[in-house]
Design an enzyme around this catalytic site. Structure first.
Site, PDB file in Angstrom:
ATOM      1  CG  HIS A 134       6.310  -4.509   2.826  1.00 26.65           C
ATOM      2  ND1 HIS A 134       7.252  -3.443   3.425  1.00 26.65           N
ATOM      3  CD2 HIS A 134       6.398  -4.507   1.167  1.00 26.65           C
ATOM      4  CE1 HIS A 134       8.476  -2.975   2.818  1.00 26.65           C
ATOM      5  NE2 HIS A 134       8.107  -3.426   1.384  1.00 26.65           N
ATOM      6  CD  GLU A 186       8.616  -4.182  -5.192  1.00 29.57           C
ATOM      7  OE1 GLU A 186       7.410  -3.718  -5.987  1.00 29.57           O
ATOM      8  OE2 GLU A 186       8.923  -2.394  -3.743  1.00 29.57           O
TER       9      GLU A 186
END
Length: 247
Positions: free
Chosen positions: A9, A87
């Site tokens: 990202h 994550e």
């Protein structure tokens, strides 16, 4: 030849503030939005297109995917979101400034928490408001599946079954796949694809917003991989990730 594209990202607001983010749902910064759009430009210039995309359930990855696909005029591409691409969970470190944490605990300890393979950070208490079990997006997960802290080994363990059962079969079926995720969920995949040792994975850093292309053989074994765009800029961005906990 099979091409698999990985994209971390764009810069998030907490990346900009140098804070541990983990499973906290933090949005992109203005720079991150621009990185996401630029990633789309790079992929379009490379002549890449996709049949399906995979991302996490965190908005910084989802918005990066949207922006990149929008730039490529590919917003119609089917997207599958999964917590398994989240994550790694940084436990009680989530929200803390990395440099201040290094000053408190020492750079060496923070490096172990950030980059070692099998040492998780201090866990989050289940009574903490940040505990993911309080979030409706994880309502279908069992209490055993919801982490209170993760090391990279844990991230590998939760992601690889999804790779083998869902993503890899699509690639073998001829689908062109884009994965937009996070630094550590992508490190988990890179470790697996390149058969990187537990010791060497410590030195692997993935920069935000720069597409990483893997060329694979029919058995999904890597032939080579490379970042799109300016190679020197990609190397500098990766080095900057490594230095985030330093004063």
């Amino acid at each position: 030849m099979i091409k698999l594209v990985l994209l971390r990202h764009g810069e998030s607001q907490w990346n900009r503030e140098n804070r541990f983010t983990g499973w906290r749902d933090i949005d992109l910064s203005e720079k991150g939005l621009a990185e996401a759009a630029n990633a789309g430009v790079l992929m379009k210039e490379e002549g890449l297109t996709f049949d399906i995309a995979y991302t996490s359930v965190l908005k910084r990855a989802i918005r990066t995917l949207w922006n990149a696909l929008d730039t490529m005029d590919l917003l119609w591409v089917p997207v599958e979101k999964t917590w398994r691409l989240n994550e790694r969970h940084y436990g009680s470190l989530q929200g803390l400034n990395k440099t201040e944490t290094a000053q408190l605990h020492g750079e060496e300890q923070v490096l172990v928490w950030r980059r070692s393979y099998d040492t998780p950070p201090p866990p989050l208490e289940k009574t903490d408001e940040r505990y993911p079990g309080n979030d409706p997006r994880y309502a279908s997960l069992s209490s055993e599946e919801i982490p209170v802290a993760e090391c990279l080994k844990d991230t590998v363990a939760r992601f690889l079954p999804y790779w083998h059962e869902t993503i890899a079969p699509q690639i073998k079926a001829g689908k062109k796949v884009l994965i937009v995720a996070h630094g550590n969920s992508l490190r988990a995949l890179v470790k697996y694809l390149d058969n990187i040792s537990e010791e060497d994975i410590v030195g692997i850093n993935i920069p935000t917003g720069i597409p990483l292309v893997y060329e694979l053989d029919d058995d999904l074994k890597p032939i080579r991989h490379y970042y799109l765009g300016d190679q020197e800029a990609a190397a500098k961005a990766a080095a900057a990730v490594a230095n985030q906990a330093k004063g």
